[in-house]
Design an enzyme around this catalytic site. Sequence first.
Site, mmCIF file in Angstrom:
data_model
loop_
_atom_site.group_PDB
_atom_site.id
_atom_site.type_symbol
_atom_site.label_atom_id
_atom_site.label_comp_id
_atom_site.label_asym_id
_atom_site.label_seq_id
_atom_site.Cartn_x
_atom_site.Cartn_y
_atom_site.Cartn_z
ATOM 1 N N ARG A 49 1.014 -1.172 -0.098
ATOM 2 C CA ARG A 49 0.104 0.103 0.094
ATOM 3 C C ARG A 49 0.761 1.501 -0.133
ATOM 4 O O ARG A 49 2.124 1.151 0.486
ATOM 5 C CB ARG A 49 -0.907 0.063 1.276
ATOM 6 C CG ARG A 49 -1.843 -0.978 0.945
ATOM 7 C CD ARG A 49 -2.628 -0.848 2.447
ATOM 8 N NE ARG A 49 -3.510 0.119 2.958
ATOM 9 C CZ ARG A 49 -4.183 0.428 3.987
ATOM 10 N NH1 ARG A 49 -4.260 -0.535 4.913
ATOM 11 N NH2 ARG A 49 -4.693 1.357 3.913
ATOM 12 N N HIS A 50 0.326 2.222 -0.505
ATOM 13 C CA HIS A 50 1.084 3.624 -0.339
ATOM 14 C C HIS A 50 1.511 3.855 1.134
ATOM 15 O O HIS A 50 0.736 3.402 2.070
ATOM 16 C CB HIS A 50 -0.032 4.626 -0.986
ATOM 17 C CG HIS A 50 -1.275 4.767 -0.072
ATOM 18 N ND1 HIS A 50 -1.469 5.420 0.928
ATOM 19 C CD2 HIS A 50 -2.401 4.348 -0.446
ATOM 20 C CE1 HIS A 50 -2.950 5.244 1.559
ATOM 21 N NE2 HIS A 50 -3.192 4.622 0.453
ATOM 22 N N ASN A 104 -5.600 8.785 6.133
ATOM 23 C CA ASN A 104 -5.577 7.631 6.918
ATOM 24 C C ASN A 104 -5.756 8.318 8.414
ATOM 25 O O ASN A 104 -6.264 7.171 9.217
ATOM 26 C CB ASN A 104 -4.330 6.842 6.589
ATOM 27 C CG ASN A 104 -4.388 6.020 5.287
ATOM 28 O OD1 ASN A 104 -3.227 6.149 4.594
ATOM 29 N ND2 ASN A 104 -5.521 5.362 4.919
ATOM 30 N N ARG A 129 -0.914 9.745 -3.569
ATOM 31 C CA ARG A 129 -0.283 9.242 -2.531
ATOM 32 C C ARG A 129 0.432 7.937 -2.893
ATOM 33 O O ARG A 129 1.560 7.416 -2.141
ATOM 34 C CB ARG A 129 -1.458 8.654 -1.309
ATOM 35 C CG ARG A 129 -2.449 7.976 -1.837
ATOM 36 C CD ARG A 129 -3.561 7.946 -0.913
ATOM 37 N NE ARG A 129 -4.900 7.354 -1.050
ATOM 38 C CZ ARG A 129 -6.052 7.457 -1.831
ATOM 39 N NH1 ARG A 129 -5.859 8.838 -2.169
ATOM 40 N NH2 ARG A 129 -6.925 6.848 -1.866
ATOM 41 N N GLU A 156 -7.846 3.389 -5.927
ATOM 42 C CA GLU A 156 -8.430 2.908 -5.304
ATOM 43 C C GLU A 156 -10.149 2.698 -5.534
ATOM 44 O O GLU A 156 -10.505 3.449 -6.472
ATOM 45 C CB GLU A 156 -8.505 3.907 -3.718
ATOM 46 C CG GLU A 156 -9.248 3.315 -2.535
ATOM 47 C CD GLU A 156 -8.735 1.784 -2.219
ATOM 48 O OE1 GLU A 156 -9.056 0.927 -2.827
ATOM 49 O OE2 GLU A 156 -8.551 1.864 -1.111
ATOM 50 N N HIS A 200 -3.636 0.458 -3.428
ATOM 51 C CA HIS A 200 -4.490 0.883 -2.197
ATOM 52 C C HIS A 200 -5.119 -0.587 -1.691
ATOM 53 O O HIS A 200 -4.934 -1.502 -2.198
ATOM 54 C CB HIS A 200 -5.834 1.769 -2.813
ATOM 55 C CG HIS A 200 -5.082 3.008 -3.554
ATOM 56 N ND1 HIS A 200 -4.791 4.141 -2.939
ATOM 57 C CD2 HIS A 200 -4.751 2.928 -4.799
ATOM 58 C CE1 HIS A 200 -4.471 4.778 -3.934
ATOM 59 N NE2 HIS A 200 -4.427 4.496 -5.023
ATOM 60 N N ALA A 251 -8.107 -1.724 -1.161
ATOM 61 C CA ALA A 251 -9.224 -2.493 -1.906
ATOM 62 C C ALA A 251 -8.568 -3.301 -3.079
ATOM 63 O O ALA A 251 -8.842 -4.464 -3.581
ATOM 64 C CB ALA A 251 -10.275 -1.847 -2.263
ATOM 65 N N VAL A 252 -7.799 -2.738 -3.819
ATOM 66 C CA VAL A 252 -7.157 -3.031 -4.953
ATOM 67 C C VAL A 252 -6.092 -4.286 -4.751
ATOM 68 O O VAL A 252 -6.180 -5.197 -5.337
ATOM 69 C CB VAL A 252 -6.419 -1.824 -5.706
ATOM 70 C CG1 VAL A 252 -5.676 -2.318 -6.990
ATOM 71 C CG2 VAL A 252 -7.644 -0.860 -6.368
#
Length: 783
Positions: A593-594, A600, A645, A666, A732, A734-735
């Site tokens: 993830r980023h 966040n 991001r 995302e 992201h 979900a991805v």
Amino acid sequence: MGVGQSSDSSSTSESAVTAEEGGTQLYVLLKMHKINGSQLPQGLLPHVYGSAPMVGCWDPSKAIAMERESVSMWELSFVVPLDHGAEALEFKFLLKAKENLDLCIIEEGPNRILYEGNMEGDAGSLATFKILGADNGVFKFPVSVSADQLSPFTLAASWRSYKENLQSHGSMVRGIPDISIATTPSTLSSDVQPSGSQELELDLEHYEIPAPASGVTAEAHYAADATENPRGLQRSPSLPVPLTSHSSILMRRRESALSRDRCVSIKDLVVLGSQSPVKRTVTSMTPEAAAAGPASTTGESRSIGTDPLSVRFEDHEGHYVNRGVGSSPKFLRLGSDVSVLNSDLQLDDKAEDMPEAAGAVAAAAVADRLLGPKERRQLAIVLVGLPARGKTFTAAKLTRYLRWLGHDTKHFNVGKYRRLKIGCSQTADFFRADNQEGVDARNEVAMLAMEDMLAWMEEGGQVGVFDATNSTSSRRNMILKMAEGKCKVIFLETICNDRSVIDQNVRLKIQQSPDYADVPDYEEALEDFKTRLANYEKVYEPVKEGSYIKMIDMVSGQGGQLQVNNISGYLPGRIVFFLVNSHITPRPILLTRHGESHDNLRGRIGGDPILSDAGEKYALKLADFVNKRLKTERTASIWTSTLQRTILTAHHIVGFPKVQWRALDEINAGVCDGMTYDEIKENMPDEYAARKLDKLRYRYPRGESYLDVIQRLEPVIIELERQRSPVVVIAHQAVLRALYAYFADKPLKEVPHIEVPLHTIIEIQMGVTGVQEKRYKLMEPSV
């Protein structure tokens, strides 16, 4: 406790005599190390057992597992009274299989003895294990034993320090805080948190953390073992096989009609209306999803692209809500209007639900429903080829891909049936064409596997992958006759003329196949397998009948041919497209993830925020990690989404080309973009409840569902399969959940719940041995 790390105890006797004043407790710490790349035998884990009541009561079934503290060390710690009895505390190390509790290898040599805080003999010696049937037979691991006397007050203070440290700092590297018992509360090592452009001071393996138990295996495994279990064979001590009668199948179908891994029908929803005030989101789909669609010209396969098409119904307050992307909500009262819905959608009593899918898959199913099926709904992919040509590897990859797209797919391996029914000790003579007894036995297990696959299709299964050599036209005609009127058959023939690839596959076969597990001599096993291969080559007949796909010298991904004959329909076209881009070249894929963003920290979803201070720090550490991990892989590439991001997270990585994918953006939260979940719960309670009820199918108003994300990620998966160099994917949550589900072969219903933490790298290793996973945690997020 088991999580503390004692100071180095090179001299155990010294640590034992330096007792604190009034010490009445003995803190015992046992360690086992790996050296020089040594590995535990596959499936075995280190344990400790011994005299009662501390370490197992000399009962191997009650042995205590050692905890893995790093990739190269296991630990076990416990506390006993200093005067733990007149008799000494005796113990030994042993190796036990995680699944097979009866398999237990006890270390060689005399018992280890701890008496009044002192070890008798050498406390820092080697633990030697002799394992019959293993390659080298003898495994040696350095072990160390320390015993420190503690006062009860020091013990209590250390435990408080541990809990306070855990709550205030959390894990920084391996999932546990580094503390030292019987000393002042530890401070976290400074080299765990390098800042600025400082390079990683620890080796990469020090950042490695255990992968989830349900994730991808960290070691190579024999792919055939993961295929479907036979229904009709008796139970085997090594592999329980449940017996299933026809009546029990029907009963289970009735009982689980609403709990299967797919959407319930509108009729089921109406029936449940009086039983449950809140209904789950449903999608009107049927099992013929991708098997139907516009037919292409015979001998040529084409895929069709179309906008996502799905009809969704929600009922949270006695209404159906049809919320299409870009349309306004339409309400329809339950009652007589339901019959109108059923007639409009042609949902009769015999109609079944579509698989979990969306987009082009659902569009093909709708076309099939409205225009009439162009071919049979069920599809059998029948593998053909000589041994050691990658049939099982190809079958496993294809099964994983189709499942990920939403098609109910299962992999049936005839070799597994043979081993369970006849045994694993068959020599090459069993596979001779002039051995009629062997031919009959092999045909019998092939028929059993085919019958199981057809029975599963009758229960609603869509795609069966039938994995065997099927090397003669008579065997293939037998399969075609059994499948007649029940499913469409496509033969998938793998042909390889590259001697180096064949030799590599032969070595893996001998090392991993249960057929040679009891043959200790590698050369003996090699000669037997070569003879078996020659027996098959004498009678091998290439496929010429029916619909088929031929993969000729395509395993390397460079050159080769793919021939198709009489292939038409949406799903066969997708299969051809996938196979064109598949190969076995080993390469790592790094998913992360980023870095932590400002949203966040605020708990807001969506948006396009910049990184927080912690996120900037992770970007620097990620660049150091990538440069170290891929320093010899100059052809690697960095993939990001188009959101800043992820682009900022990749900013410090230099020397590699970077590619931005809109498909990696995302999940689109629609009108909820920028909101917190608490705000959604307060302002949009129906949406909050609908999402909580079914995160997989739930689509944000004017946004996306997880199924939508999976559909737009298919080109990414195809390109990842096509790549022959390492790829770093910065995306992201979900991805990455959707991408990870593909590699880990996760059911679609689990996708929204897969753990993908911030500042953690998931390394997926793809190659001929399958898919393996490692995880590295570089730092903790601020939240």
